[in-house]
Design a protein around this motif. Structure first.
Motif, short mmCIF file in Angstrom:
data_model
loop_
_atom_site.label_atom_id
_atom_site.label_comp_id
_atom_site.label_asym_id
_atom_site.label_seq_id
_atom_site.Cartn_x
_atom_site.Cartn_y
_atom_site.Cartn_z
N ARG A 177 0.89 -1.24 0.07
CA ARG A 177 -0.05 0.01 -0.01
C ARG A 177 0.78 1.23 0.12
NH1 ARG A 177 -1.87 3.51 4.02
NH2 ARG A 177 -3.78 4.25 3.74
N ARG A 178 0.83 2.19 -1.28
CA ARG A 178 1.41 3.42 -0.95
C ARG A 178 0.74 4.47 -0.91
NH1 ARG A 178 6.33 1.43 -2.33
NH2 ARG A 178 6.58 -0.45 -3.79
N ARG A 179 1.08 5.45 0.00
CA ARG A 179 0.37 6.58 0.13
C ARG A 179 1.00 7.63 -0.92
NH1 ARG A 179 -4.15 8.42 0.56
NH2 ARG A 179 -4.55 10.38 1.62
N ARG A 180 0.47 8.70 -1.57
CA ARG A 180 1.28 9.37 -2.65
C ARG A 180 0.48 10.92 -2.57
NH1 ARG A 180 3.92 6.76 -6.72
NH2 ARG A 180 3.77 4.24 -6.67
N ALA A 181 1.34 11.59 -2.99
CA ALA A 181 1.06 12.91 -3.03
C ALA A 181 1.42 13.72 -4.29
CB ALA A 181 1.68 13.64 -1.82
N CYS A 182 0.54 14.66 -4.79
CA CYS A 182 0.93 15.25 -6.05
C CYS A 182 1.67 16.67 -5.83
CB CYS A 182 -0.21 15.51 -6.71
SG CYS A 182 -0.09 16.47 -8.62
N PRO A 183 2.82 16.93 -6.27
CA PRO A 183 3.51 18.24 -5.81
C PRO A 183 2.56 19.39 -6.47
CG PRO A 183 4.81 16.90 -7.21
CD PRO A 183 3.72 16.08 -6.87
N ASP A 184 1.88 19.00 -7.58
CA ASP A 184 1.34 20.26 -8.58
C ASP A 184 0.02 20.74 -7.65
OD1 ASP A 184 3.30 20.12 -10.17
OD2 ASP A 184 1.93 19.44 -12.01
N CYS A 185 -1.10 19.65 -7.41
CA CYS A 185 -2.21 20.18 -7.02
C CYS A 185 -2.54 19.68 -5.49
CB CYS A 185 -3.36 19.29 -7.59
SG CYS A 185 -3.57 17.79 -7.20
N GLY A 186 -1.45 19.08 -4.71
CA GLY A 186 -1.52 18.71 -3.43
C GLY A 186 -2.29 17.48 -3.12
N GLY A 187 -3.00 16.83 -4.11
CA GLY A 187 -3.99 15.78 -4.02
C GLY A 187 -3.29 14.67 -3.18
N ARG A 188 -3.73 13.92 -2.43
CA ARG A 188 -3.34 12.65 -1.95
C ARG A 188 -4.16 11.72 -2.20
NH1 ARG A 188 0.36 12.96 2.21
NH2 ARG A 188 1.33 15.28 2.90
N PHE A 189 -3.56 10.47 -2.63
CA PHE A 189 -4.31 9.30 -3.16
C PHE A 189 -3.57 7.94 -2.56
CE2 PHE A 189 -1.88 10.76 -6.45
CZ PHE A 189 -1.48 9.55 -7.19
N THR A 190 -4.05 6.80 -2.86
CA THR A 190 -3.52 5.49 -2.18
C THR A 190 -3.39 4.56 -3.54
OG1 THR A 190 -4.10 5.81 0.20
CG2 THR A 190 -3.55 3.68 -0.57
N THR A 191 -2.20 4.03 -3.71
CA THR A 191 -2.20 2.80 -4.56
C THR A 191 -1.84 1.70 -3.91
OG1 THR A 191 0.14 3.38 -4.96
CG2 THR A 191 -1.62 4.27 -6.46
N PHE A 192 -2.21 0.54 -4.77
CA PHE A 192 -1.82 -0.87 -4.13
C PHE A 192 -1.02 -1.47 -5.24
CE2 PHE A 192 -5.40 0.07 -1.66
CZ PHE A 192 -5.07 -0.22 -0.50
N GLU A 193 -0.04 -2.19 -4.84
CA GLU A 193 1.12 -3.05 -5.75
C GLU A 193 0.56 -4.45 -5.37
OE1 GLU A 193 4.98 -2.23 -6.17
OE2 GLU A 193 4.42 0.17 -6.37
#
Length: 153
Positions: free
Chosen positions: A26-42
């Motif tokens: 499970r990876r918690r990610r952030a976008c440097p452009d818009c500041g949005g945060r979301f989660t991905t799974f591998e």
């Protein structure tokens, strides 16, 4: 990973953890452009699977579709999400370990029925009614009779 909010192709991983009994990351990610945060799974994928439908059509295997159909059967039932995820992961592992890249939809349906039978009887009957295309009340009586016989054993 592409940001789902703004489409930026360059996102940053803020946190990584194992989940699903070590079967996924499970990876918690952030976008440097818009500041949005979301989660991905591998997840590990041993081989590309395709599903042979009853009509003869072939489609790529979709783990999410499998999970959704199980969740529909279990809607409003007292089964923890972790148990559902474990069941879906187990079915996927079974399919991948068959050694075949093409799997009949009937095989998947039978594995789901087997899994639901051990999780929740009501979900089992719900799924069976759609999977086996029940047309009358007697079909429900028959499957409930089978469940009763299994419980007596």
């Amino acid at each position: 990973m592409k940001c789902p909010f703004c489409g930026n192709a360059d996102t940053q991983v803020k946190d990584s953890r194992t989940s699903e009994d070590g079967a996924a990351i499970r990876r918690r990610r952030a976008c440097p452009d818009c500041g949005g945060r979301f989660t991905t799974f591998e997840r590990v994928q041993l081989r590309e699977l395709s599903v042979m439908k009853r009509s003869g059509r072939r489609t790529p295997f979709d783990r999410d579709k499998l999970a959704r159909s199980v969740q529909v059967a279990l809607r409003k039932r007292p089964v923890e999400a972790e148990r559902i995820e474990r069941m879906v992961s187990g079915i996927v592992r079974q399919l991948e370990s068959l050694g075949e890249s093409e799997i009949k939809s009937e095989q998947i349906g039978e594995l789901v029925m087997e899994g639901l039978k051990s999780l929740d009887d009501v979900a089992y009957v719900r799924f069976a009614s759609v999977y086996r295309n029940f047309r009358e009340a007697k079909d429900f009586e028959n499957i409930i009779g089978e469940l009763a016989q299994d419980e007596d054993k």
